[in-house]
Design a protein around this motif. Sequence first.
Motif, mmCIF file in Angstrom:
data_model
loop_
_atom_site.group_PDB
_atom_site.id
_atom_site.type_symbol
_atom_site.label_atom_id
_atom_site.label_comp_id
_atom_site.label_asym_id
_atom_site.label_seq_id
_atom_site.Cartn_x
_atom_site.Cartn_y
_atom_site.Cartn_z
ATOM 1 N N VAL A 63 0.881 -1.202 -0.022
ATOM 2 C CA VAL A 63 0.057 0.156 -0.031
ATOM 3 C C VAL A 63 0.908 1.181 -0.097
ATOM 4 C CG1 VAL A 63 -2.128 -1.061 1.096
ATOM 5 C CG2 VAL A 63 -0.155 0.065 2.600
ATOM 6 N N LYS A 64 0.309 2.351 -0.285
ATOM 7 C CA LYS A 64 0.973 3.466 -0.272
ATOM 8 C C LYS A 64 0.021 4.463 0.697
ATOM 9 C CE LYS A 64 2.983 4.035 -4.843
ATOM 10 N NZ LYS A 64 3.335 4.781 -5.787
ATOM 11 N N ILE A 65 0.879 4.849 1.823
ATOM 12 C CA ILE A 65 0.152 5.500 2.968
ATOM 13 C C ILE A 65 0.476 6.831 2.500
ATOM 14 C CG2 ILE A 65 0.146 6.071 5.392
ATOM 15 C CD1 ILE A 65 0.665 3.142 5.768
ATOM 16 N N LYS A 66 -0.577 8.072 2.426
ATOM 17 C CA LYS A 66 -0.406 9.284 2.238
ATOM 18 C C LYS A 66 -0.708 10.054 3.195
ATOM 19 C CE LYS A 66 -1.171 8.289 -2.565
ATOM 20 N NZ LYS A 66 -1.941 8.438 -3.935
ATOM 21 N N VAL A 67 0.205 11.218 3.694
ATOM 22 C CA VAL A 67 0.141 12.083 4.733
ATOM 23 C C VAL A 67 0.034 13.606 4.013
ATOM 24 C CG1 VAL A 67 0.887 13.010 6.750
ATOM 25 C CG2 VAL A 67 0.989 10.611 6.340
#
Length: 91
Positions: A63-67
Amino acid sequence: MFTEIYVENASAVSSEEQILFVLQCQMGKGEAIAGANICVPFNSEFDMRIPIDEVEVVDRECVKIKVNCTDADELEFLLGLKLSGEILTIE
């Protein structure tokens, strides 16, 4: 429930509308969801929590976790944590 993630890569994505700090991760047990927090330990008594704004599923295990960052200084700080290769938890 805690989720463990293995951070493969930390990067930045910027556009006119937003500045994103992005962690590409391999998932352990559990799941990553928007609204949860990534726990970054500095020592046994002090850690930092980074709120997750968005999760993009790359494949079954990645997954790509975006902040969302408010400015370039915040992005620079998060990139300076050098999280690539780290095992972190999500609460």
